[in-house]
Design a protein around this motif. Structure first.
Motif, short mmCIF file in Angstrom:
data_model
loop_
_atom_site.label_atom_id
_atom_site.label_comp_id
_atom_site.label_asym_id
_atom_site.label_seq_id
_atom_site.Cartn_x
_atom_site.Cartn_y
_atom_site.Cartn_z
N ALA A 186 0.83 -1.21 0.00
CA ALA A 186 0.00 0.00 0.00
C ALA A 186 0.86 1.26 0.00
N ARG A 187 2.09 1.17 0.50
CA ARG A 187 2.98 2.32 0.57
C ARG A 187 3.79 2.53 -0.72
N LEU A 188 3.75 1.60 -1.64
CA LEU A 188 4.57 1.72 -2.86
C LEU A 188 4.40 3.05 -3.59
N PRO A 189 3.19 3.53 -3.83
CA PRO A 189 3.06 4.81 -4.57
C PRO A 189 3.67 6.00 -3.84
N ASP A 190 3.82 5.90 -2.52
CA ASP A 190 4.44 6.99 -1.76
C ASP A 190 5.95 7.05 -1.95
N TYR A 191 6.54 5.93 -2.33
CA TYR A 191 8.00 5.84 -2.43
C TYR A 191 8.52 5.72 -3.86
N PHE A 192 7.69 5.19 -4.76
CA PHE A 192 8.16 4.92 -6.12
C PHE A 192 7.15 5.41 -7.14
N GLN A 193 7.68 5.92 -8.25
CA GLN A 193 6.85 6.31 -9.39
C GLN A 193 6.73 5.08 -10.29
N LEU A 194 5.58 4.44 -10.25
CA LEU A 194 5.38 3.25 -11.07
C LEU A 194 4.81 3.64 -12.42
N PRO A 195 5.26 2.97 -13.48
CA PRO A 195 4.73 3.28 -14.80
C PRO A 195 3.25 2.89 -14.90
N VAL A 196 2.50 3.70 -15.63
CA VAL A 196 1.09 3.42 -15.84
C VAL A 196 0.97 2.57 -17.10
N VAL A 197 0.31 1.46 -16.98
CA VAL A 197 0.15 0.54 -18.10
C VAL A 197 -1.33 0.47 -18.45
N ALA A 198 -1.64 0.80 -19.69
CA ALA A 198 -3.02 0.72 -20.15
C ALA A 198 -3.28 -0.68 -20.70
#
Length: 89
Positions: A58-70
């Motif tokens: 749940a904390r991943l988006p706070d620490y890392f910019q993850l690529p958005v995949v459509a």
């Protein structure tokens, strides 16, 4: 036992990040360790992977910019006729 739980959490998140296309640098390793440390603190110092893993993920988006995949579009286009439903003329 706790050491293996923390190592498992690290390995799973590390693999998730790598498979998501995040290049792991020294700073990102440190961020991952901080993420796990914060998740452990929130879990009440629990060494239970079933409790710790969701907190860490749940904390991943706070620490890392993850690529958005459509998701890819459906092909061929879905049509009423394509599944055998045809109105009689």
């Amino acid at each position: 036992m706790a050491d293996t739980v923390y190592q498992d959490v690290f390995n799973r998140i590390f693999t998730y990040l790598r498979e998501s296309g995040v290049e792991m640098t020294a700073e990102r390793y440190r961020s991952l360790l901080r993420l796990i440390d914060d998740a452990v603190a929130d879990s009440g110092q629990s060494a239970d992977i079933d409790r710790l893993m969701p907190l860490a993920m749940a904390r991943l988006p706070d620490y890392f910019q993850l690529p958005v995949v459509a998701p890819p579009e459906a092909f061929p286009p879905i049509r009423r006729r394509s599944v055998g439903y045809v109105r009689p003329d």
